[in-house]
Design a protein around this motif. Structure first.
Motif, mmCIF file in Angstrom:
data_model
loop_
_atom_site.group_PDB
_atom_site.id
_atom_site.type_symbol
_atom_site.label_atom_id
_atom_site.label_comp_id
_atom_site.label_asym_id
_atom_site.label_seq_id
_atom_site.Cartn_x
_atom_site.Cartn_y
_atom_site.Cartn_z
ATOM 1 N N SER A 69 0.834 -1.201 0.000
ATOM 2 C CA SER A 69 0.000 0.000 0.000
ATOM 3 C C SER A 69 0.871 1.255 0.000
ATOM 4 O O SER A 69 0.528 2.259 -0.622
ATOM 5 C CB SER A 69 -0.960 0.001 1.187
ATOM 6 O OG SER A 69 -0.256 0.105 2.400
ATOM 7 N N ALA A 70 2.032 1.210 0.669
ATOM 8 C CA ALA A 70 2.957 2.345 0.645
ATOM 9 C C ALA A 70 3.523 2.532 -0.760
ATOM 10 O O ALA A 70 3.664 3.672 -1.243
ATOM 11 C CB ALA A 70 4.080 2.138 1.650
ATOM 12 N N ASP A 71 3.843 1.421 -1.439
ATOM 13 C CA ASP A 71 4.338 1.506 -2.811
ATOM 14 C C ASP A 71 3.275 2.069 -3.745
ATOM 15 O O ASP A 71 3.572 2.885 -4.623
ATOM 16 C CB ASP A 71 4.776 0.127 -3.310
ATOM 17 C CG ASP A 71 6.030 -0.377 -2.603
ATOM 18 O OD1 ASP A 71 6.711 0.435 -1.940
ATOM 19 O OD2 ASP A 71 6.298 -1.595 -2.701
ATOM 20 N N ALA A 75 3.458 5.540 -5.888
ATOM 21 C CA ALA A 75 3.229 5.558 -7.335
ATOM 22 C C ALA A 75 2.155 6.577 -7.698
ATOM 23 O O ALA A 75 2.292 7.307 -8.688
ATOM 24 C CB ALA A 75 2.830 4.164 -7.819
ATOM 25 N N ARG A 76 1.099 6.648 -6.887
ATOM 26 C CA ARG A 76 0.051 7.651 -7.144
ATOM 27 C C ARG A 76 0.609 9.055 -6.993
ATOM 28 O O ARG A 76 0.312 9.943 -7.799
ATOM 29 C CB ARG A 76 -1.114 7.456 -6.181
ATOM 30 C CG ARG A 76 -2.080 6.346 -6.575
ATOM 31 C CD ARG A 76 -3.360 6.403 -5.760
ATOM 32 N NE ARG A 76 -3.120 6.268 -4.326
ATOM 33 C CZ ARG A 76 -3.052 5.108 -3.672
ATOM 34 N NH1 ARG A 76 -3.207 3.984 -4.336
ATOM 35 N NH2 ARG A 76 -2.839 5.073 -2.376
ATOM 36 N N ALA A 77 1.410 9.271 -5.984
ATOM 37 C CA ALA A 77 2.000 10.592 -5.764
ATOM 38 C C ALA A 77 2.938 10.967 -6.912
ATOM 39 O O ALA A 77 2.989 12.122 -7.329
ATOM 40 C CB ALA A 77 2.754 10.615 -4.433
ATOM 41 N N ALA A 81 2.529 14.193 -9.428
ATOM 42 C CA ALA A 81 3.599 15.189 -9.464
ATOM 43 C C ALA A 81 4.122 15.432 -10.877
ATOM 44 O O ALA A 81 4.642 16.502 -11.161
ATOM 45 C CB ALA A 81 4.746 14.744 -8.555
ATOM 46 N N VAL A 82 3.998 14.467 -11.774
ATOM 47 C CA VAL A 82 4.528 14.612 -13.129
ATOM 48 C C VAL A 82 3.514 15.388 -13.966
ATOM 49 O O VAL A 82 2.367 14.993 -14.094
ATOM 50 C CB VAL A 82 4.794 13.223 -13.768
ATOM 51 C CG1 VAL A 82 5.220 13.381 -15.233
ATOM 52 C CG2 VAL A 82 5.824 12.469 -12.954
ATOM 53 N N PRO A 83 3.923 16.538 -14.536
ATOM 54 C CA PRO A 83 2.978 17.283 -15.383
ATOM 55 C C PRO A 83 2.745 16.556 -16.708
ATOM 56 O O PRO A 83 3.652 15.978 -17.275
ATOM 57 C CB PRO A 83 3.677 18.625 -15.625
ATOM 58 C CG PRO A 83 5.117 18.402 -15.289
ATOM 59 C CD PRO A 83 5.179 17.231 -14.376
ATOM 60 N N ALA A 84 1.524 16.618 -17.187
ATOM 61 C CA ALA A 84 1.170 15.897 -18.399
ATOM 62 C C ALA A 84 1.376 16.705 -19.634
ATOM 63 O O ALA A 84 1.449 17.840 -19.733
ATOM 64 C CB ALA A 84 -0.274 15.448 -18.329
#
Length: 84
Positions: A69-71, A75-77, A81-84
């Motif tokens: 769940s931490a992983d 991954a969601r964070a 954070a990465v702009p599309a």
């Protein structure tokens, strides 16, 4: 004589055999109901190889679930954070 740790006072207590109120045989462990000299309550202490094995297996599974769940949260964070 038994050496127990009282869950209320967190002290180690030496307990006479006459303080054992009952012993229950379960498939995975023995449950000793012991009257505590420190607080006066009856505490249950579980013993047995299969009980320890089951507890260890549960702890390992809990750690694996927490790690996954931490992983997933990381991954969601990272995706946010990465702009599309």
């Amino acid at each position: 004589m038994l050496l127990i740790t009282c869950p209320v006072t967190r002290t180690d207590e030496l307990v006479a055999d006459r303080r054992i109120r009952s012993v229950t045989n379960h498939p995975t462990h023995l449950a000793l109901h012991v009257e505590c000299p420190a607080c006066g309550a009856v505490h249950v202490y579980r013993t047995g190889r299969r009980w320890d094995t089951a507890r260890t297996r549960t702890r390992i599974a809990d750690r694996a679930a927490a790690q996954s769940s931490a992983d997933a949260a990381a991954a969601r964070a990272a995706r946010v954070a990465v702009p599309a």
